[in-house]
Motif scaffolding. Structure first.
Motif, PDB file in Angstrom:
ATOM      1  N   ALA A 126      -0.976   8.883 -19.896  1.00  0.00           N
ATOM      2  CA  ALA A 126      -0.238   9.839 -20.726  1.00  0.00           C
ATOM      3  C   ALA A 126       0.450  10.901 -19.866  1.00  0.00           C
ATOM      4  CB  ALA A 126      -1.180  10.504 -21.735  1.00  0.00           C
ATOM      5  N   ASP A 127      -0.140  11.189 -18.703  1.00  0.00           N
ATOM      6  CA  ASP A 127       0.469  12.131 -17.764  1.00  0.00           C
ATOM      7  C   ASP A 127       1.518  11.448 -16.883  1.00  0.00           C
ATOM      8  OD1 ASP A 127      -0.806  14.441 -18.583  1.00  0.00           O
ATOM      9  OD2 ASP A 127      -2.526  14.140 -17.252  1.00  0.00           O
ATOM     10  N   ARG A 128       1.844  10.212 -17.219  1.00  0.00           N
ATOM     11  CA  ARG A 128       2.901   9.415 -16.583  1.00  0.00           C
ATOM     12  C   ARG A 128       2.578   8.954 -15.165  1.00  0.00           C
ATOM     13  NH1 ARG A 128       7.803  12.602 -19.335  1.00  0.00           N
ATOM     14  NH2 ARG A 128       7.552  11.661 -21.381  1.00  0.00           N
ATOM     15  N   PHE A 129       1.296   8.928 -14.827  1.00  0.00           N
ATOM     16  CA  PHE A 129       0.912   8.298 -13.570  1.00  0.00           C
ATOM     17  C   PHE A 129       0.988   6.789 -13.783  1.00  0.00           C
ATOM     18  CE2 PHE A 129      -1.668  12.303 -13.220  1.00  0.00           C
ATOM     19  CZ  PHE A 129      -0.957  12.839 -12.152  1.00  0.00           C
ATOM     20  N   ARG A 130       1.402   6.067 -12.754  1.00  0.00           N
ATOM     21  CA  ARG A 130       1.498   4.607 -12.851  1.00  0.00           C
ATOM     22  C   ARG A 130       0.311   3.900 -12.193  1.00  0.00           C
ATOM     23  NH1 ARG A 130       6.705   6.216 -11.547  1.00  0.00           N
ATOM     24  NH2 ARG A 130       6.571   5.401  -9.439  1.00  0.00           N
ATOM     25  N   ARG A 131      -0.389   4.625 -11.319  1.00  0.00           N
ATOM     26  CA  ARG A 131      -1.519   4.047 -10.606  1.00  0.00           C
ATOM     27  C   ARG A 131      -2.609   5.101 -10.510  1.00  0.00           C
ATOM     28  NH1 ARG A 131      -2.896   2.620  -4.499  1.00  0.00           N
ATOM     29  NH2 ARG A 131      -2.081   4.694  -4.122  1.00  0.00           N
ATOM     30  N   ALA A 132      -3.853   4.650 -10.496  1.00  0.00           N
ATOM     31  CA  ALA A 132      -4.986   5.562 -10.326  1.00  0.00           C
ATOM     32  C   ALA A 132      -5.780   5.130  -9.101  1.00  0.00           C
ATOM     33  CB  ALA A 132      -5.884   5.546 -11.553  1.00  0.00           C
ATOM     34  N   VAL A 133      -6.293   6.122  -8.377  1.00  0.00           N
ATOM     35  CA  VAL A 133      -7.159   5.861  -7.233  1.00  0.00           C
ATOM     36  C   VAL A 133      -8.460   6.631  -7.418  1.00  0.00           C
ATOM     37  CG1 VAL A 133      -5.246   5.426  -5.642  1.00  0.00           C
ATOM     38  CG2 VAL A 133      -6.177   7.742  -5.840  1.00  0.00           C
ATOM     39  N   ARG A 168     -23.094  12.126   7.451  1.00  0.00           N
ATOM     40  CA  ARG A 168     -21.801  11.466   7.294  1.00  0.00           C
ATOM     41  C   ARG A 168     -21.887  10.491   6.126  1.00  0.00           C
ATOM     42  NH1 ARG A 168     -18.925  13.267  10.727  1.00  0.00           N
ATOM     43  NH2 ARG A 168     -17.371  12.095  11.796  1.00  0.00           N
ATOM     44  N   VAL A 169     -20.837  10.516   5.306  1.00  0.00           N
ATOM     45  CA  VAL A 169     -20.775   9.642   4.139  1.00  0.00           C
ATOM     46  C   VAL A 169     -19.493   8.827   4.226  1.00  0.00           C
ATOM     47  CG1 VAL A 169     -20.668   9.554   1.617  1.00  0.00           C
ATOM     48  CG2 VAL A 169     -22.076  11.297   2.737  1.00  0.00           C
ATOM     49  N   LYS A 170     -19.650   7.510   4.241  1.00  0.00           N
ATOM     50  CA  LYS A 170     -18.488   6.624   4.283  1.00  0.00           C
ATOM     51  C   LYS A 170     -18.032   6.339   2.852  1.00  0.00           C
ATOM     52  CE  LYS A 170     -19.775   4.447   8.590  1.00  0.00           C
ATOM     53  NZ  LYS A 170     -20.094   3.213   9.293  1.00  0.00           N
ATOM     54  N   GLN A 171     -16.709   6.370   2.673  1.00  0.00           N
ATOM     55  CA  GLN A 171     -16.129   6.103   1.363  1.00  0.00           C
ATOM     56  C   GLN A 171     -15.026   5.046   1.475  1.00  0.00           C
ATOM     57  OE1 GLN A 171     -14.863  10.112   0.151  1.00  0.00           O
ATOM     58  NE2 GLN A 171     -16.477  10.048  -1.384  1.00  0.00           N
ATOM     59  N   VAL A 172     -14.836   4.331   0.373  1.00  0.00           N
ATOM     60  CA  VAL A 172     -13.724   3.376   0.254  1.00  0.00           C
ATOM     61  C   VAL A 172     -12.913   3.795  -0.957  1.00  0.00           C
ATOM     62  CG1 VAL A 172     -14.910   1.461   1.367  1.00  0.00           C
ATOM     63  CG2 VAL A 172     -15.118   1.759  -1.093  1.00  0.00           C
ATOM     64  N   ARG A 173     -11.628   3.506  -0.919  1.00  0.00           N
ATOM     65  CA  ARG A 173     -10.763   3.868  -2.047  1.00  0.00           C
ATOM     66  C   ARG A 173     -10.490   2.628  -2.878  1.00  0.00           C
ATOM     67  NH1 ARG A 173      -5.198   6.641  -0.602  1.00  0.00           N
ATOM     68  NH2 ARG A 173      -4.580   4.475  -0.338  1.00  0.00           N
ATOM     69  N   LEU A 174     -10.584   2.800  -4.183  1.00  0.00           N
ATOM     70  CA  LEU A 174     -10.235   1.743  -5.125  1.00  0.00           C
ATOM     71  C   LEU A 174      -9.037   2.214  -5.927  1.00  0.00           C
ATOM     72  CD1 LEU A 174     -13.573   1.785  -4.890  1.00  0.00           C
ATOM     73  CD2 LEU A 174     -13.278  -0.178  -6.354  1.00  0.00           C
ATOM     74  N   HIS A 175      -8.309   1.260  -6.505  1.00  0.00           N
ATOM     75  CA  HIS A 175      -7.127   1.613  -7.282  1.00  0.00           C
ATOM     76  C   HIS A 175      -6.975   0.649  -8.451  1.00  0.00           C
ATOM     77  CE1 HIS A 175      -4.247  -1.608  -5.881  1.00  0.00           C
ATOM     78  NE2 HIS A 175      -5.346  -1.841  -5.196  1.00  0.00           N
ATOM     79  N   THR A 176      -6.166   1.068  -9.413  1.00  0.00           N
ATOM     80  CA  THR A 176      -5.806   0.217 -10.541  1.00  0.00           C
ATOM     81  C   THR A 176      -4.440   0.644 -11.061  1.00  0.00           C
ATOM     82  OG1 THR A 176      -6.613  -0.740 -12.619  1.00  0.00           O
ATOM     83  CG2 THR A 176      -6.848   1.636 -12.386  1.00  0.00           C
ATOM     84  N   ALA A 177      -3.735  -0.312 -11.627  1.00  0.00           N
ATOM     85  CA  ALA A 177      -2.460   0.010 -12.270  1.00  0.00           C
ATOM     86  C   ALA A 177      -2.744   0.610 -13.640  1.00  0.00           C
ATOM     87  CB  ALA A 177      -1.619  -1.261 -12.414  1.00  0.00           C
ATOM     88  N   LEU A 178      -1.961   1.613 -14.010  1.00  0.00           N
ATOM     89  CA  LEU A 178      -2.131   2.255 -15.318  1.00  0.00           C
ATOM     90  C   LEU A 178      -1.103   1.771 -16.325  1.00  0.00           C
ATOM     91  CD1 LEU A 178      -2.820   5.875 -14.071  1.00  0.00           C
ATOM     92  CD2 LEU A 178      -4.490   4.269 -15.032  1.00  0.00           C
ATOM     93  N   THR A 179      -0.067   1.105 -15.854  1.00  0.00           N
ATOM     94  CA  THR A 179       0.962   0.577 -16.740  1.00  0.00           C
ATOM     95  C   THR A 179       1.107  -0.910 -16.474  1.00  0.00           C
ATOM     96  OG1 THR A 179       2.677   1.106 -15.140  1.00  0.00           O
ATOM     97  CG2 THR A 179       2.247   2.740 -16.861  1.00  0.00           C
ATOM     98  N   SER A 180       1.543  -1.639 -17.479  1.00  0.00           N
ATOM     99  CA  SER A 180       1.676  -3.084 -17.287  1.00  0.00           C
ATOM    100  C   SER A 180       3.043  -3.459 -16.751  1.00  0.00           C
ATOM    101  CB  SER A 180       1.447  -3.791 -18.607  1.00  0.00           C
ATOM    102  OG  SER A 180       2.215  -3.216 -19.626  1.00  0.00           O
TER     103      SER A 180
END
Length: 180
Positions: A126-133, A168-180
């Motif tokens: 709704a905030d017009r982002f196309r991808r989320a991480v 120390r904390v290791k992190q990985v980034r995940l993503h998804t599309a918000l629009t089709s």
């Protein structure tokens, strides 16, 4: 005859939710990070973080920064934070970040996380982002399995954060599309 349904929902957080959010955050961190951080780093007092939450809820840094709360009846059992993505390789106009997705340890497995994740994705769309991480602790197999089951995937970005006492904390980034 219909069966009774649970009284659960997700809504935008109010400043009056600050104390409940702080309590959920402290309980969740003490459970989630017990094996990653020293005990003294997790000796947190919700009363100290409540004013920070109240201020953030009353005066968000960006119009697209939102806090959502998962409710069971009128009790806060989880929260999610959405905001424009801040990573240098992200586009703050097109990429939103799910900065936090937290459910009270005693309330996990009841669908609150799924509702929060769906509401956060809808809010970012709704905030017009196309991808989320989202950044996840690399060793948190449960969270990563939950997210991949919901359509998220690793995007090869990773980082290491230094916490209190040099932990120390290791992190990985995940993503998804918000629009089709």
């Amino acid at each position: 005859m219909s069966s009774p349904s649970a009284d659960v929902s997700v809504r935008v957080a109010w400043a009056d939710d600050a104390e409940a959010i702080a309590q959920v955050q402290v309980r969740a961190w003490q459970t989630s990070y017990a094996e990653l951080l020293p005990a003294e780093a997790l000796d947190l007092d919700p009363a100290q973080t409540t004013p920070v939450w109240r201020d953030a809820l009353a005066r968000p840094a960006d119009a697209r920064s939102r806090v959502l709360v998962a409710l069971e009846r009128n009790r806060v059992v989880g929260f999610a934070l959405t905001t424009p993505a801040g990573d240098p390789d992200c586009d703050p106009v097109a990429d939103g970040e799910l900065m936090d997705l937290t459910v009270d340890p005693d309330e996990r497995g009841k669908g609150h996380g799924s509702r929060l994740l769906q509401a956060a994705a809808e809010t970012m769309a709704a905030d017009r982002f196309r991808r989320a991480v989202l950044w996840a602790v690399a060793s948190d197999d449960v969270l990563r399995a939950f997210l991949t089951g919901a359509g998220w995937a690793p995007d090869t970005a990773h980082r290491e954060l230094e916490g209190p006492d040099g932990a120390r904390v290791k992190q990985v980034r995940l993503h998804t599309a918000l629009t089709s």
